[in-house]
Design a protein around this motif. Sequence first.
Motif, PDB file in Angstrom:
ATOM      1  N   THR A  67       0.811  -1.218   0.000  1.00  0.00           N
ATOM      2  CA  THR A  67       0.000   0.000   0.000  1.00  0.00           C
ATOM      3  C   THR A  67       0.842   1.266   0.000  1.00  0.00           C
ATOM      4  OG1 THR A  67      -0.156  -0.188   2.405  1.00  0.00           O
ATOM      5  CG2 THR A  67      -1.974  -1.096   1.100  1.00  0.00           C
ATOM      6  N   GLY A  68       2.144   1.144  -0.240  1.00  0.00           N
ATOM      7  CA  GLY A  68       2.999   2.334  -0.320  1.00  0.00           C
ATOM      8  C   GLY A  68       2.586   3.258  -1.446  1.00  0.00           C
ATOM      9  N   ALA A  69       2.367   2.707  -2.619  1.00  0.00           N
ATOM     10  CA  ALA A  69       1.872   3.514  -3.749  1.00  0.00           C
ATOM     11  C   ALA A  69       0.414   3.864  -3.465  1.00  0.00           C
ATOM     12  CB  ALA A  69       1.992   2.725  -5.049  1.00  0.00           C
ATOM     13  N   LYS A  70       0.087   5.150  -3.647  1.00  0.00           N
ATOM     14  CA  LYS A  70      -1.222   5.625  -3.201  1.00  0.00           C
ATOM     15  C   LYS A  70      -2.100   6.085  -4.362  1.00  0.00           C
ATOM     16  CE  LYS A  70      -0.148   5.895   1.356  1.00  0.00           C
ATOM     17  NZ  LYS A  70       0.836   4.833   1.389  1.00  0.00           N
ATOM     18  N   PRO A  71      -3.418   5.885  -4.248  1.00  0.00           N
ATOM     19  CA  PRO A  71      -4.315   6.493  -5.236  1.00  0.00           C
ATOM     20  C   PRO A  71      -4.517   7.966  -4.888  1.00  0.00           C
ATOM     21  CG  PRO A  71      -5.583   5.209  -3.664  1.00  0.00           C
ATOM     22  CD  PRO A  71      -4.155   5.083  -3.247  1.00  0.00           C
ATOM     23  N   ASP A 106      -1.535  12.661 -12.773  1.00  0.00           N
ATOM     24  CA  ASP A 106      -1.116  14.038 -12.501  1.00  0.00           C
ATOM     25  C   ASP A 106      -0.322  14.187 -11.203  1.00  0.00           C
ATOM     26  OD1 ASP A 106      -4.325  14.994 -13.755  1.00  0.00           O
ATOM     27  OD2 ASP A 106      -2.392  15.142 -14.796  1.00  0.00           O
ATOM     28  N   CYS A 107      -0.693  13.456 -10.134  1.00  0.00           N
ATOM     29  CA  CYS A 107      -0.147  13.765  -8.818  1.00  0.00           C
ATOM     30  C   CYS A 107       1.114  12.991  -8.469  1.00  0.00           C
ATOM     31  CB  CYS A 107      -1.204  13.541  -7.735  1.00  0.00           C
ATOM     32  SG  CYS A 107      -1.552  11.800  -7.398  1.00  0.00           S
ATOM     33  N   GLY A 108       1.292  11.814  -9.027  1.00  0.00           N
ATOM     34  CA  GLY A 108       2.510  11.040  -8.769  1.00  0.00           C
ATOM     35  C   GLY A 108       2.513  10.219  -7.499  1.00  0.00           C
ATOM     36  N   ALA A 109       1.431  10.213  -6.742  1.00  0.00           N
ATOM     37  CA  ALA A 109       1.406   9.464  -5.480  1.00  0.00           C
ATOM     38  C   ALA A 109       1.474   7.956  -5.719  1.00  0.00           C
ATOM     39  CB  ALA A 109       0.145   9.808  -4.686  1.00  0.00           C
ATOM     40  N   CYS A 110       1.191   7.532  -6.934  1.00  0.00           N
ATOM     41  CA  CYS A 110       1.147   6.097  -7.257  1.00  0.00           C
ATOM     42  C   CYS A 110       2.444   5.607  -7.901  1.00  0.00           C
ATOM     43  CB  CYS A 110      -0.009   5.829  -8.216  1.00  0.00           C
ATOM     44  SG  CYS A 110       0.247   6.636  -9.822  1.00  0.00           S
ATOM     45  N   TYR A 113       1.348  11.362   2.495  1.00  0.00           N
ATOM     46  CA  TYR A 113       0.607  10.672   1.437  1.00  0.00           C
ATOM     47  C   TYR A 113       1.361  10.670   0.113  1.00  0.00           C
ATOM     48  CZ  TYR A 113      -3.560   8.632  -0.675  1.00  0.00           C
ATOM     49  OH  TYR A 113      -4.437   7.766  -1.290  1.00  0.00           O
ATOM     50  N   CYS A 114       2.046  11.771  -0.177  1.00  0.00           N
ATOM     51  CA  CYS A 114       2.773  11.874  -1.449  1.00  0.00           C
ATOM     52  C   CYS A 114       4.178  11.293  -1.337  1.00  0.00           C
ATOM     53  CB  CYS A 114       2.896  13.336  -1.871  1.00  0.00           C
ATOM     54  SG  CYS A 114       4.049  14.280  -0.838  1.00  0.00           S
TER      55      CYS A 114
END
Lengths: 277, 163
Positions: free
Chosen positions: B40-44, B50-54, B103-104
């Motif tokens: 779950t490290g990579a986030k939606p 656009d955001c790069g959290a994933c 989160y990011c």
Amino acid sequence: MIPFDFEYYQPSTVAEAIDAFTMLDEKGKDPVYYGGGSELISMARLGNRNFGAVVDIKEIPECKVLGYANDNLHLGSALTLSEIIESKQFPLMEKSAGRIADHTMQCKITLGGNIAGTIIYREAVLPLLLTDSKITIASRRGVNDYWIRHLFHKRLNLQKGDFIVKVSIPQNLLQIPYFHIKKTTNEKIDYPLLTTAGLKTEGKLKIAFSGLKAYPFRDDDVEKVLNDEHLDFQERAQKIAIALSHDILNDLWGSAAYRKFVLVNTIENILQTMKDA
Amino acid sequence: MLILDKKSVINLNVNDEEREVAVRPSDILLTTLREQLGLTGAKPGCLNGDCGACTVLLDGWPIKSCLMLTVEAIGKKITTVEGLKNAPIQKAFVEEFAYQCGYCTSGFIIVCHALKNIHPDATDIVIDDWLQSNICRCTSYEEIGKAVKAVLAGQYKSSPTPV
């Protein structure tokens, strides 16, 4: 999450890709060719696009070519923008590709996907229009080369079942003086308000645009004015703006009047910058 | 030719381990990593690239896993933030206070880790170019930039993994 199911095919040759697409089409599966996939996945997730099968061309060796043959640089359609940038073989394409989306997206967006996609800007096509490159298309009729300016009019005119294999850029045009100016309204990473790209060859400027209209383009009449030494720089810029004033985009990123204003200023700057190049 | 026309069990190389997952061809890599593998490290975030959290690494290069089909990763090497194991950039983020809500953070760490590996002599322009792929709503990016530059300058080394 994509709210529908589709089948996934990953051919390893051009012939397999064509055969798979043909078979799926005949079965009514509504197939699409798949490169980077960012546009397809985005649109599928939002319910803006539906398809029954994808044919992923990224494992076809001819679509991943990056090298020289017959005095041309060949770039496969399945190369990512990042791979093209990192190769450092074509500075103008480096600049164009390097301003499409952001760096991480450039590691996924493919050359062919950007040129043939539905998003109107298709900025990776500008260097190819400027260098009068060839484009290799695979179809049921075989694999054939075309001049890109014969096939690209507002968008790449392909028949159903065709896909881009590669592009071929004349080697002697890779390292000549060039310019690439991308103006955006708010952020650096954004769709273009206006992108102008060009080359200087044999003392003459060539120029192509994206973001000004609902399609990227290069116009021979505009280039005649751009290189008209009977006019000063301001006169040339004004004349070009008038010539291009029909169907300029008018949207949230900028009004048609603002785009025209930016166009005039950009052309004057280009003429000033490139006069001694 | 690889053909997947229904939900299938496939093998993925994730953090140097072969993992088996059952996926539809239309399943997105981010969802598979989080829901089938518990990574779950990579986030939606935006789910739109656009955001790069994933962000995860694919054969060492950063990609946004929200815009990748799981099946595209067959035969490739996926690295998530869970696979980094005391990388210099992780230590730098802690020491330089380069996060708030966090989160990011995993997305930034992945991008910075790849940057160090691919461009160890990155200039400020290259750093800026790479990091424009990720958005942080908490910080003003100063600490993140400091952490990256400190790692590129060699101020942080990998720590041995505790037994």
